[in-house]
Design a protein around this motif. Sequence first.
Motif, PDB file in Angstrom:
ATOM      1  N   UNK A  79      64.620  30.254  46.191  1.00 40.70           N
ATOM      2  CA  UNK A  79      63.419  29.706  45.566  1.00 40.70           C
ATOM      3  C   UNK A  79      63.437  28.183  45.478  1.00 40.70           C
ATOM      4  N   UNK A  80      64.463  27.566  46.038  1.00 42.24           N
ATOM      5  CA  UNK A  80      64.509  26.111  46.076  1.00 42.24           C
ATOM      6  C   UNK A  80      65.208  25.475  44.910  1.00 42.24           C
ATOM      7  N   UNK A  81      65.852  26.245  44.065  1.00 43.28           N
ATOM      8  CA  UNK A  81      66.566  25.709  42.909  1.00 43.28           C
ATOM      9  C   UNK A  81      68.020  25.516  43.295  1.00 43.28           C
ATOM     10  N   UNK A  82      68.507  24.271  43.192  1.00 39.35           N
ATOM     11  CA  UNK A  82      69.899  23.988  43.519  1.00 39.35           C
ATOM     12  C   UNK A  82      70.788  24.480  42.388  1.00 39.35           C
ATOM     13  N   UNK A  83      71.760  25.370  42.668  1.00 34.02           N
ATOM     14  CA  UNK A  83      72.609  25.898  41.597  1.00 34.02           C
ATOM     15  C   UNK A  83      73.474  24.836  40.930  1.00 34.02           C
ATOM     16  N   UNK A  91      62.512  17.828  39.884  1.00 39.95           N
ATOM     17  CA  UNK A  91      61.729  18.955  40.375  1.00 39.95           C
ATOM     18  C   UNK A  91      61.584  18.899  41.885  1.00 39.95           C
ATOM     19  N   UNK A  92      61.572  20.075  42.506  1.00 39.60           N
ATOM     20  CA  UNK A  92      61.305  20.167  43.935  1.00 39.60           C
ATOM     21  C   UNK A  92      59.822  20.072  44.251  1.00 39.60           C
ATOM     22  N   UNK A  93      58.989  20.066  43.215  1.00 44.69           N
ATOM     23  CA  UNK A  93      57.550  20.073  43.432  1.00 44.69           C
ATOM     24  C   UNK A  93      56.856  18.897  42.747  1.00 44.69           C
ATOM     25  N   UNK A  94      57.586  17.769  42.595  1.00 38.67           N
ATOM     26  CA  UNK A  94      56.877  16.554  42.215  1.00 38.67           C
ATOM     27  C   UNK A  94      56.071  16.078  43.421  1.00 38.67           C
TER      28      UNK A  94
END
Length: 292
Positions: A79-83, A91-94
């Motif tokens: 989902x694009x979240x770096x562990x 955020x990946x969606x700025x």
Amino acid sequence: MPRAGVCSCWGGQVLPLLLAYVCYLLLGATIFQLLEKQAEAQSRDQFQLEKLRFLENYTCLDQQALEQFVQVILEAWVKGVNPKGNSTNPSNWDFGSSFFFAGTVVTTIGYGNLAPSTEAGQVFCVFYALMGIPLNVVFLNHLGTGLRAHLTTLDRWEDHPRHSQLLQVLGLALFLTLGTLVILIFPPMFFSHVEGWSFREGFYFAFITLSTIGFGDYVVGTDPSKHYIAVYRSLAAIWILLGLAWLAVVLSLGSLLLHRCSRLWQLIRGLDLKDGAAPDSEPRSQKIPISA
């Protein structure tokens, strides 16, 4: 007759090309297997060993609990979240990251490290790509054709003197060389410095990106331990668009440069042959009346 023509075309052109294509794929598969399979096995064994060590150090966990935790990490990564890091990661969606993602969609790079997870985002991505990909192709084609038309004209070039033709060829070669340095050499150096990569890794990322392969193993602006400027990923997206446009120019002007070099070489050889033949022709014309 039409059937014979189709068979002739298939046997003369399509079939050899198909065989070469399949052989190229088989060659690539063989070499990749030889290079990567052993390293993959070592990484898998190392990962299993680390899990066993983790369970030995933390006896309160069992194998099932650890596997569930690993599954949670994998789902977060998909989902694009770096562990790595914590909830304060950027955020990946700025806007900058979203602009970068939009560029990877229309250019068909698709790194695979980030994708819309909401139903509305997935539906919008489909229609956005349907409109954006053709627009990107048309833009790059028109840009390459337009720059070629403004930079050089083949008909005018043929009428110029030889020294002028040589200067134009050298100028075109210099233009392509400097552009390649600006697009393919300096950006990897910059990305390597910011991301902590080697130049080889930076150049590999640049080539995989601009060729629109986009494996996703190297992506800029994803390390949570680094503090990037707000426009970093937006600048990377602009570089991608400029790089693809430059490749369109290179593909357009590269063939023209090769054609002009070939023509110039033929002209030089033709003049040299004429100059070399002149001294031989004069003695022969003098010997004929003497022998008569």
